[in-house]
Design a protein around this motif. Structure first.
Motif, mmCIF file in Angstrom:
data_model
loop_
_atom_site.group_PDB
_atom_site.id
_atom_site.type_symbol
_atom_site.label_atom_id
_atom_site.label_comp_id
_atom_site.label_asym_id
_atom_site.label_seq_id
_atom_site.Cartn_x
_atom_site.Cartn_y
_atom_site.Cartn_z
ATOM 1 N N ALA A 15 1.032 -1.600 0.414
ATOM 2 C CA ALA A 15 -0.155 -0.068 -0.234
ATOM 3 C C ALA A 15 0.855 1.679 -0.156
ATOM 4 N N GLU A 16 1.642 1.279 0.884
ATOM 5 C CA GLU A 16 2.965 2.240 0.869
ATOM 6 C C GLU A 16 3.303 2.407 -0.370
ATOM 7 N N THR A 17 4.267 1.261 -1.101
ATOM 8 C CA THR A 17 4.708 1.419 -2.028
ATOM 9 C C THR A 17 3.608 2.406 -3.713
ATOM 10 N N LEU A 18 2.652 1.597 -4.097
ATOM 11 C CA LEU A 18 0.925 2.036 -4.534
ATOM 12 C C LEU A 18 1.137 3.735 -4.513
ATOM 13 N N GLN A 19 1.336 3.658 -3.193
ATOM 14 C CA GLN A 19 0.252 4.911 -3.055
ATOM 15 C C GLN A 19 1.586 6.219 -3.186
ATOM 16 N N ASN A 20 3.417 5.639 -3.243
ATOM 17 C CA ASN A 20 4.043 6.864 -4.130
ATOM 18 C C ASN A 20 4.174 6.679 -5.541
ATOM 19 N N ASP A 21 3.061 6.196 -5.912
ATOM 20 C CA ASP A 21 2.921 5.561 -7.170
ATOM 21 C C ASP A 21 3.823 4.629 -7.687
ATOM 22 N N GLY A 22 4.326 3.513 -6.651
ATOM 23 C CA GLY A 22 5.988 2.839 -7.547
ATOM 24 C C GLY A 22 4.589 1.760 -7.796
ATOM 25 N N LYS A 23 5.569 0.290 -7.845
ATOM 26 C CA LYS A 23 5.220 -0.445 -8.481
ATOM 27 C C LYS A 23 5.514 -2.261 -8.168
ATOM 28 N N VAL A 24 4.227 -3.053 -7.790
ATOM 29 C CA VAL A 24 5.590 -4.018 -7.201
ATOM 30 C C VAL A 24 4.913 -5.713 -8.199
ATOM 31 N N ILE A 25 6.113 -6.223 -7.948
ATOM 32 C CA ILE A 25 6.059 -7.392 -8.918
ATOM 33 C C ILE A 25 6.093 -8.324 -7.524
ATOM 34 N N ASP A 42 5.090 -17.874 -13.053
ATOM 35 C CA ASP A 42 4.697 -16.490 -13.255
ATOM 36 C C ASP A 42 4.629 -15.540 -12.504
ATOM 37 N N ARG A 43 5.420 -14.255 -12.895
ATOM 38 C CA ARG A 43 5.087 -12.763 -11.885
ATOM 39 C C ARG A 43 4.194 -11.882 -12.289
ATOM 40 N N VAL A 44 3.783 -11.058 -11.536
ATOM 41 C CA VAL A 44 2.703 -9.445 -11.980
ATOM 42 C C VAL A 44 3.571 -8.408 -11.294
ATOM 43 N N CYS A 45 3.130 -7.992 -12.592
ATOM 44 C CA CYS A 45 3.963 -6.612 -11.932
ATOM 45 C C CYS A 45 2.070 -5.506 -11.484
ATOM 46 N N LEU A 46 1.878 -4.989 -10.373
ATOM 47 C CA LEU A 46 0.878 -4.452 -10.179
ATOM 48 C C LEU A 46 0.914 -2.927 -10.048
#
Length: 164
Positions: A15-25, A42-46
């Motif tokens: 949530a913190e990473t996404l809030q700062n416009d980051g991406k999560v894999i 497989d991995r996803v980029c969120l």
């Protein structure tokens, strides 16, 4: 060094990473999105959802009311929420509200290859798979029947004991 943690443990960091416009894999677990996403391969980029409401064919990661984290495809957008289903499932989950959505898949890592959700092949795959939804139950039942028949023929009369 890699460590396996549950997604609920990762949620605050995500949530913190996404809030700062980051991406999560994340590496995917489960078989509900086969054949597109393979269990622990497989991995996803969120990323944080850009649009509200999301569009048909988007892949949101959302939290069910029982606390489970689910990544399924939107097959219909309604005023009450989204209708979602896994690519390897025969039932539709409804409603998923926008407030339950944490993030959306931007792309997929299949081995070393990156597949963008904006790409033409992915676009075609989504349309075909959602179009084929009414036939999916028949396909899965046929696949299961074939698997059981082969297994029965292979292991009848105790032949499996002579293998290996």
């Amino acid at each position: 060094m890699s460590k396996i943690v549950t997604i609920s443990e990762l949620h605050p960091l995500m949530a913190e990473t996404l809030q700062n416009d980051g991406k999560v894999i994340l590496t995917i677990t489960g078989t509900s999105m086969l054949p597109l996403l393979r269990h622990r391969k497989d991995r996803v980029c969120l990323m944080k959802p850009q649009e509200q409401p999301l569009k048909k064919y988007d892949l949101p990661l959302f939290v069910r009311e029982d606390g489970k984290y689910i990544l399924h495809r939107i097959v219909k957008v309604t005023p009450d929420g989204y209708e979602v289903t896994g690519d390897n499932q025969c039932f539709i989950e409804y409603p998923v509200r926008h407030s339950q959505v944490i993030c959306v898949v931007q792309g997929i890592f299949r081995g070393d290859r990156y597949i963008s959700c904006d790409g033409f092949l992915y676009w075609g795959y989504c349309r075909f798979w959602v179009f084929a939804y009414p036939f999916r139950r028949l396909y899965l039942m046929g696949k299961q029947f074939l698997y059981r028949t082969i297994r029965h023929l292979k292991y009848r009369n105790g032949d499996w004991k002579n293998e290996g």
